[in-house]
Scaffold this motif. Sequence first.
Motif, PDB file in Angstrom:
ATOM      1  N   LYS A 132      49.523  38.857  45.606  1.00 51.56           N
ATOM      2  CA  LYS A 132      50.700  38.036  45.880  1.00 51.56           C
ATOM      3  C   LYS A 132      50.613  36.650  45.243  1.00 51.56           C
ATOM      4  CE  LYS A 132      53.662  36.491  49.650  1.00 51.56           C
ATOM      5  NZ  LYS A 132      53.907  36.557  51.095  1.00 51.56           N
ATOM      6  N   MET A 133      49.419  36.065  45.249  1.00 47.71           N
ATOM      7  CA  MET A 133      49.259  34.677  44.831  1.00 47.71           C
ATOM      8  C   MET A 133      48.583  34.503  43.469  1.00 47.71           C
ATOM      9  SD  MET A 133      50.824  33.474  47.344  1.00 47.71           S
ATOM     10  CE  MET A 133      50.736  31.785  46.796  1.00 47.71           C
ATOM     11  N   GLY A 134      48.033  35.570  42.912  1.00 44.50           N
ATOM     12  CA  GLY A 134      47.346  35.474  41.623  1.00 44.50           C
ATOM     13  C   GLY A 134      45.936  34.939  41.727  1.00 44.50           C
ATOM     14  N   CYS A 135      45.484  34.708  42.956  1.00 39.12           N
ATOM     15  CA  CYS A 135      44.123  34.213  43.198  1.00 39.12           C
ATOM     16  C   CYS A 135      43.719  34.596  44.610  1.00 39.12           C
ATOM     17  CB  CYS A 135      44.034  32.697  43.007  1.00 39.12           C
ATOM     18  SG  CYS A 135      44.949  31.740  44.241  1.00 39.12           S
ATOM     19  N   MET A 136      42.462  34.387  44.917  1.00 34.65           N
ATOM     20  CA  MET A 136      41.969  34.603  46.277  1.00 34.65           C
ATOM     21  C   MET A 136      42.000  33.267  47.018  1.00 34.65           C
ATOM     22  SD  MET A 136      38.910  37.357  46.015  1.00 34.65           S
ATOM     23  CE  MET A 136      39.052  38.813  44.981  1.00 34.65           C
ATOM     24  N   VAL A 137      41.727  33.339  48.325  1.00 34.53           N
ATOM     25  CA  VAL A 137      41.563  32.132  49.122  1.00 34.53           C
ATOM     26  C   VAL A 137      40.210  32.232  49.807  1.00 34.53           C
ATOM     27  CG1 VAL A 137      42.809  33.061  51.129  1.00 34.53           C
ATOM     28  CG2 VAL A 137      42.544  30.604  50.886  1.00 34.53           C
ATOM     29  N   GLU A 138      39.437  31.141  49.738  1.00 28.81           N
ATOM     30  CA  GLU A 138      38.176  31.069  50.458  1.00 28.81           C
ATOM     31  C   GLU A 138      38.432  30.322  51.754  1.00 28.81           C
ATOM     32  OE1 GLU A 138      33.508  29.864  49.801  1.00 28.81           O
ATOM     33  OE2 GLU A 138      35.019  28.789  48.632  1.00 28.81           O
TER      34      GLU A 138
END
Length: 173
Positions: A132-138
């Motif tokens: 969805k966002m094109g990246c991960m979240v830490e």
Amino acid sequence: MNHTIIQMAYVVRDIRETAKDWQETFGIGPFFLLEDINITDPHYRGKPQEVDFSVAVCQTGDIHVEFIQQNCDSPSCYRDMFAAGEEGFHHVGIIAEDYEKEVARYTDMGFEIAFNGAMGPMDFCYVDTSSKMGCMVEVLENQPFINNYFSNLRKAAENWDGSNPIRSAAELF
């Protein structure tokens, strides 16, 4: 609900070379090296999995910049987005006041935990929001450990005179 993104992180081939390039191009520093990081109880996509990686970190204003270099061929949340030799933007980072609630918020939206474990007394995980966002979240657990680390990193950046541009992260803890 208001979340503050505190970190931007990139997977890179060489953390030292990338740190040097960012210092020369953007004038930020110093960078601190954490090599061969020890993660307690590491899990990749729900299964026990160690990964050998190193990072270079720097604070610039309110943003923590992190470069990640994977040193092995193990499956990982880093290799999920970038094959060996590839580079790019990997994740944003947040500190969660209520870690379990924040992780549940993401999983309730259908996102999978790509990697989780503990660093020192702090739990953390990477949530795979890339579809969805094109990246991960830490997601980082709000602990004095991580708050002191970020505070020391900020002080080092604010007082940096250009000398000793790449340092050991041991002085941050």
